[in-house]
Design an enzyme around this catalytic site. Sequence first.
Site, PDB file in Angstrom:
ATOM      1  CB  CYS A   1      -0.973  -0.047   1.182  1.00  5.70           C
ATOM      2  SG  CYS A   1      -2.323   1.131   1.011  1.00  5.70           S
ATOM      3  CG  HIS A  24      -3.436  -3.560   3.270  1.00  8.97           C
ATOM      4  ND1 HIS A  24      -2.402  -2.956   3.936  1.00  8.97           N
ATOM      5  CD2 HIS A  24      -4.159  -2.570   2.714  1.00  8.97           C
ATOM      6  CE1 HIS A  24      -2.495  -1.634   3.801  1.00  8.97           C
ATOM      7  NE2 HIS A  24      -3.553  -1.366   3.052  1.00  8.97           N
ATOM      8  CD  GLU A  47      -0.714  -5.505   5.782  1.00 12.80           C
ATOM      9  OE1 GLU A  47      -0.603  -6.027   4.650  1.00 12.80           O
ATOM     10  OE2 GLU A  47      -1.039  -4.314   5.940  1.00 12.80           O
TER      11      GLU A  47
END
Lengths: 961, 270
Positions: free
Chosen positions: B97, B231, B233
Amino acid sequence: MKQWRFEISNRADFPDVHGNGVLEDIRELGITSVENVHSTKVFLIDADIDQEFAERLAQELLTDMVYQEYRIGRVDIPAGPSELTVVEVHLKSGVTDPVARSVVMAIRDMGKEVEMVRTARKYVLFGNINETDRDVITRRVLANDCIEDVIYGSDSEPPSPHTKPYELKITEVPIRDLDEDGLMAISKEKDMFLNLIEMQTIQQHYKQIAREPSDIELEMIAQTWSEHCVHKTLKSSVDMDCNGEHIQFDNLLKETVFKATQDLNKDWCISVFADNAGVIDFDEDSAICFKVETHNHPSALDPYGGAATGIGGVIRDPMGTGLGAKPIANTDVFCFAPPDKQLNEIPKGVLHPRRVMKGVVAGVRDYGNRMGIPTVNGAIYFDDRYIANPLVFCGNLGIMDKDKCFGDPSIGDLIMVVGGKTGRDGIHGATFSSGQMTHEHEDIFSHAVQIGDAIVEKKALDTLLQANVANLYDAITDCGAGGLSSAVGEMGEKLGAEVEMDMIPLKYAGLSYTEIWISEAQERMVISVKPENVEAISKIFAAEDVEATVIGHFTGDKKLTLKYNGQQVGQLDMQFLHEGICKYSRKAVWKSKKLAEPTIEKKDNYNDDLKAIFSSYNVASKEWVIRQYDHEVQGSSVIKPLAGVSNDGPGDAAVIRPKYDKDKGVAMSCGMNPMYGDIDPYWMAMAGIDEAIRNLICVGGRPDRIALLDNYCWGDCTKPETLGTLVRASQACYDGAMAFSAPFISGKDSLNNEFLCDDGTEIAIPATLLISAISLVDDINLCVTMDAKKPGNLLFVVGLTKNELGGSHYYKVNGQLGANVPVVDLTVAPQTAKQIHEAIAAGLVESCHDCSEGGLAVALGEMAFAGELGIDADLRGVAVSDDCTRADTILFSESNTRYIIEVKPENYDALAKLMLNLPFGQVGEVTESKRLVIKDADRNTVIDADIAELKEAWQKPLNWQ
Amino acid sequence: MMEQVKAIVLRAAGINCDLETVHALELAGAQAQRVHINRMIENPKMLDQYQIMVFPGGFSYGDDVAAGKILANQIVHHLADAIKKFVNDGKLVLGICNGFQVLVKTGILPGLSVGTGSACNPGLQDQPVSIIDNDSGKFMDRWSYLQCGTDKCVFIDPSSRIYLPIAHGEGKVVTKTPEILKRLSNQGHVAFRYVDADGNTGKYPTNPNGSMDDIAGLTDSTGRVLGLMPHPERFVRMTQHPHWTRLERKGAGDGMMLFDNAVKYVKENF
């Protein structure tokens, strides 16, 4: 020194996203003369640099050469026949400009120092625009008078950025010899918003100590005694006439909301109504704290800035609770007027509700997202009466170590201010937000608007958490309403403090000591640090470029002493400041309204009513808003605000999992229904409690660990009828909290949400009580969502459906209010919550959704379209009261305490056993048909609708671009 | 074979996805440390002890001027050599990002090949690619399907399709010229494209921000530097999936692919 001007705009082959957005906003105003808008970013840089470096600056830093182009100097007005208007928007001197600050830093990284950087926005409006339209566009779309200056044309010079230096001038305000009129004149002239008795109390105090107050002392008393800070109304004694029966309260809050907390005396409540947020147990190591604040008046003037600083401010509450919590979730609830209002319906001095809504959402989005905190819960409520007083409730949940839930400053501790610098923004915020708004507020109170800078707060948070782990400070609080005056005043209340005001870091020169002291500039925290820890803690802040300055110390003399350049400019007795405020007594009246149930013709088919309810603003999908918030950051959201196959169904409550190594969670929800308050605020409040709790239960929250927050937003409570409605609501808070065994742990009120129009009419908001709720989830893997899961599964309604259409959306779409407001059975409701929870914990429930606005039919429709499955329902299966016979009553009644649960056929027996003593019935089953089909008692089909059509009706109203 | 893989996760003012990024790396078996950029600038040599470097998501310096721009400027002026060495040593760099925006705005991505050598050459002039405002003009949080578009990136199982959340206001990948866009595709730089559940590209919301050629992520010419707007994660366990309550599937989330592959690569190559 030379001033360099840089203009940056998108290349013609890339869309001008910002300009297009402005054009859309202009069209929304009904102005059609603007054909196109071209937007340009302007940087004004005062620096000793040469042309070559200026070119580098433009190419490497200010312009994205992939899609933008730049011009050093002014761009020529485009040639051609079309007419155009040039508008340039500059920040007023002293207004925080984070971009400018970043550019200064970046130029330093490039190896040069600059004197000053300013940013501005330039718009070229194409079309034949008359001056009236130009001014409307400027005021309503391009700029905000409160914080920005506008120049027209290409030749105008930007406003001077410089502020005048300040020279110390200690001002005494003689009040001892003033008469009543004289005292009130002072209160008015200094925007103190204090009444005569309060002014006389102050006068008496100064007579006793035989001197006159200094200006800063008066200002500080006004801040500390403001409605916003001390909640005079809720703490006043009230003489209540309730339908002729006399009820006396010595302290309204202590005998209602707070009394429930005391009577319940839960051992899992750690700190209630004492600190900046209420604190409860989470697990063996950690506690969670929760707070919801309002930021209504600032958001009315500057929706973007007001809402941004609303969320920024409430995040500082958990940060400033105990020894500081880590913020882990946000909640945001708004009340607006309907966004489709015509321009001629907007009172003078008021912004259009659509602009207010867009600005508020953008403000919360930009600040909340930048802080890296997931915004997981919220609601939006629409009513005409919020037109001049929109409500902006911002809440934050934090997690903290259990052994750090209390701070304790000691004598000799140094006072440090951490984070933002102090500027002239937000002066008189606390007093301003305590008074009635008028059409002139836009001009008079522009200085009360606060400007946020989320990154400053994020940096302060990052470093404060490190200082917390290292045990380097003894107490912490935030600068909120009343600024340093309140923060230091409250932290040093039991000790006394001395502050050197010239030590406080300023954004720019020119602030008087009084302005410094009462400024509500954002992003500031105050900590109490032992002298031996100052070096270590300062190192932590300096390592990440966070401003932190010692500004004084705690003394032990129980006085607040204020100095500037070594001279004493004010001294106040802490006891007088905090306890000197006179006790209020208020009168309140409540007379039950004489309302009648309307007669609505029976129909064979209610498809249209159902669609109309789905399309009403309150029920309609809020996806346009929700998607602008980051609800995934921190990786913690388990139940997100949107549910179902396409991630777009209306979830009941959010669940977050705050620790990476534990499956324990926190559920968060809210409940609010001002329309019921138009019938009876007691049942409005009770419905809010029941709804908030239903929502928690639906996702798997525990019924025995529910903690509540109250946020009262009311009109002018010096009017006995208005206060009467507040008392009714407070009584319900007590009864509801006791019944559900769910204590209130914190709260806040915002009164005087009234507006005086230029024609003398007053607009008061409806009595609005927001109930926010949290609970624990023992194992997040057992959480449940509201979307229908599988064809063949059975659907049950738990809870009794009664003839309770008063204040319902069915009546609303038929232009009625009604009389039968939904009540709550205080024995059945907690029992139902408990048994639903048992069913969920036992893994028997595939989906669970509560019936709220729009009743059973809306809830079934939502479950169906979120699951992209059909539902066949039969109203004969619904447990109803004797007076509930008509199909429309059963479909749309908003009776509380009702849950729809989806169960696998093989689990029917186990479930039925669990629900034995409750009103309970099988309403239907999930089908593959993709239609919602509901039959009435006579086997007539009263609703038969394609779920895609229902979903479209529900999504369309607020599906903005 | 390397026993303990070490990852460094950059912090800076406004970075806010550092903790969950560390968590994902730890789940993959790496030892991960959060380090503030000021420390890295004080001692760029510290990078030597790590094999994976992650630029996490957030709003570095408030995304002032443009997303990732101020941090990119800081990196180019203070850390260019250190990062260049890191990449040339065969180590891995991941930008998520805001981190992707930084990698693009430092010119580290797409790292178009020059002759046969690696092209990691941080600089602020003549960038071929940028990441700009979403077509909608607004920040957007939603889940997107991503189709891997290259077989040369060490973070990715070729031909896999994964589901991850996006959360950004400036995620539209653009190139300065159509030729560069073609080159990205032809030379295997397109790590991920936005697609629908069936793998087809399409207009909004399939392509959530208007990215050219539906690009969601880019890798450099070595395949060891990856940047993406979504994302990974945020999807490391199933209960992060937006409708996990409907699914039977158990186990890790799709995002673990990137972290697992990175750790595996380091173990096998160092």
